[in-house]
Design an enzyme around this catalytic site. Structure first.
Site, PDB file in Angstrom:
ATOM      1  N   TYR A 167       0.854  -1.194   0.000  1.00 42.96           N
ATOM      2  CA  TYR A 167       0.000   0.000   0.000  1.00 42.96           C
ATOM      3  C   TYR A 167       0.885   1.237   0.000  1.00 42.96           C
ATOM      4  O   TYR A 167       1.743   1.393   0.866  1.00 42.96           O
ATOM      5  CB  TYR A 167      -0.898   0.002   1.238  1.00 42.96           C
ATOM      6  N   ASP A 262       9.603   2.834  -0.410  1.00 45.55           N
ATOM      7  CA  ASP A 262       8.565   3.456   0.404  1.00 45.55           C
ATOM      8  C   ASP A 262       8.757   3.045   1.860  1.00 45.55           C
ATOM      9  O   ASP A 262       8.382   1.947   2.265  1.00 45.55           O
ATOM     10  CB  ASP A 262       7.188   3.030  -0.105  1.00 45.55           C
ATOM     11  N   LYS A 290       4.880   9.063   9.124  1.00 45.85           N
ATOM     12  CA  LYS A 290       4.597   8.549  10.455  1.00 45.85           C
ATOM     13  C   LYS A 290       5.574   9.051  11.520  1.00 45.85           C
ATOM     14  O   LYS A 290       5.395  10.121  12.091  1.00 45.85           O
ATOM     15  CB  LYS A 290       4.522   7.022  10.417  1.00 45.85           C
TER      16      LYS A 290
END
Length: 451
Positions: A167, A262, A290
């Site tokens: 994702y 990523d 994050k």
């Protein structure tokens, strides 16, 4: 050892910790969910929060501190979601809270440059040699979307390779076989994405180098980039096979495509320099999120200078945002990354040992109870798959027993342990988790497996 801070105090003492299922009440959470459904689709602002994959009504969180969260009904839980990763130092970590408070006194946003942007960038670059230039954005989705735009501009090509179950945010071209909430709800992509855009993204099996070679052979001089979660976190935690990531690096170099790593999930979590450090990678572009904002909304895309200098105002690639480099996020990020840098040896050794103890301790309880369970772990992120076979890609993850996971999730929640509400999401912990939390979690799992 809790490093310099002990969060337990009166909030959640070892003496009060219990894993016994005492039928916690969720009356207030239920009322809040009913109200939320009047305003939000499904009553949530992100689909997995609805708990549809595990059953039951989602508790509404009221506050959190250290390794624990408390819901609107006063129920306390050991938290293994950690806001999906960023709370590596625990909730309400004092230096982060203080940094946000100081920054807020000067205003929450300016829409102009501040010195704090370069202060945080300097720390990130020190940990990531592959990042020579970077841009701050407000989410991981923005980061990956922007990195792909740079890759297409740099190569003059259109096709992007991603991997099934990975994702990379909800941008149109990245929702093809995207894992995470998409997998949780059994959606192959997303309505509203034009077929012409989806066709430019080719999803291949993770951990399969031959599939990537075949794609390059089938589309010579057409592939702009390969984007990969170096450790899959959105089909559950899936580690790269030995040599796999380096094979992607060599293939992209040979074919003139860019490699985008990523690290929105793995950045600063699996090592101080993330998966790039852990696996010795030198990608063209990296995305982060994050942890970099200490829990506040932030994303990063960066990499080699020759590619990043293609961005406006230096080059023809446009990207911008009023909240990019937001001063509150910068302050929280500086406090977090500074602490990780100064205490890296202690922090990462503790995370490794604590996560190992939790993951393997629960697996041992499953074995005692005769429950088929496969544990995948990299550093302080892991997943328990209800399957007896190894899980090395999304297809294998999708065959695991999601109904059994849902039952386990509900049983653990009843015993005061908050796990990700989907089989296809990794679990996390932070430095605030200690021996008491380990013991309580393993005891709760033993009861859950025997129930």
């Amino acid at each position: 050892m809790r490093l310099d801070y002990d969060f337990r105090c009166d909030f959640y003492t070892e003496a009060t910790m219990s894993t016994k299922a005492t039928a916690p009440t969720h009356t207030r959470s239920y009322e809040l969910q009913q109200r939320a459904e009047r305003y939000f689709p499904g009553g949530v602002n992100s689909p997995v929060r609805a708990f549809r994959a595990v059953g039951g009504a989602p508790p509404f969180v009221e506050r959190a501190e250290g390794a624990h969260i408390v819901d609107a009904d006063g129920n306390r839980y050991i938290d293994y979601v950690c806001s999906w990763g960023p709370m590596i130092l625990g909730h309400a970590f004092p230096p982060v809270v203080e940094a946000i408070e100081r920054a807020a006194r000067n205003s929450a946003s300016f829409g102009a440059s501040t010195a704090s942007e370069a202060d945080l960038a300097e720390r990130i670059v020190a940990c990531y040699p592959a990042i020579e230039r970077l841009r701050f954005v407000s989410s991981g989705t923005e980061a990956t979307m922007s990195a792909i735009r740079v890759a297409r501009a740099a190569t003059g090509r259109k096709i992007v390779i991603k991997f099934e179950g990975c994702y990379h945010g909800h941008a149109d071209g990245l929702l093809v076989k995207a894992g995470s909430g998409v997998a949780t709800f059994g959606i192959p992509g997303s309505a509203g994405v034009p077929g012409e855009i989806a066709a430019l993204t080719h999803a291949l099996p993770y951990n399969d180098t031959a599939a990537v070679e075949s794609a390059f052979d089938a589309h010579p001089d057409q592939i702009a980039a390969v984007i990969v979660e170096p450790v899959v976190g959105n089909a559950g935690c899936i580690a790269p096979m030995p040599g796999y990531l380096h094979a992607l690096r060599e293939l992209t170099k040979r074919e003139g495509a860019l490699l985008i790593v990523d690290e929105v999930m793995t950045g600063f979590r699996v090592a101080l320099g993330g998966a790039c450090e852990r696996y010795g990678l030198d990608p063209d572009l990296v995305t982060l999120g994050k942890i970099v904002g200490g829990g506040l909304p932030v994303g990063v895309f960066g990499g080699k200078r020759k590619y990043m200098d293609m961005l406006a105002p230096l080059g023809p690639v446009y990207q911008g945002g009023t909240l990019s480099g937001n001063p509150l996020a910068m302050a929280a990020g500086i406090a977090t990354i500074c602490y990780l840098q100064e205490h890296a040896g202690e922090v990462y050794a503790q995370l490794e040992s604590t996560a190992k103890a939790v993951a393997e301790g629960v697996a041992a309880e499953a074995a005692k109870a005769g429950v088929a369970l496969t544990t995948n772990r990299v550093g302080a992120m892991w997943t328990w798959f209800f399957d007896e076979d190894p899980i090395t890609n999304y297809d294998e993850a999708a065959k695991s027993d999601t109904a059994a996971f849902g039952k386990f999730h509900r049983a653990m929640l009843d015993r005061g342990v908050w796990l990700p509400p989907s089989q296809f999401e990794a679990a996390f912990l932070g430095t605030a988790h200690g021996n008491a939390e380990i013991r309580a979690t393993i005891e709760a799992a033993g009861e859950a497996f025997r129930a």
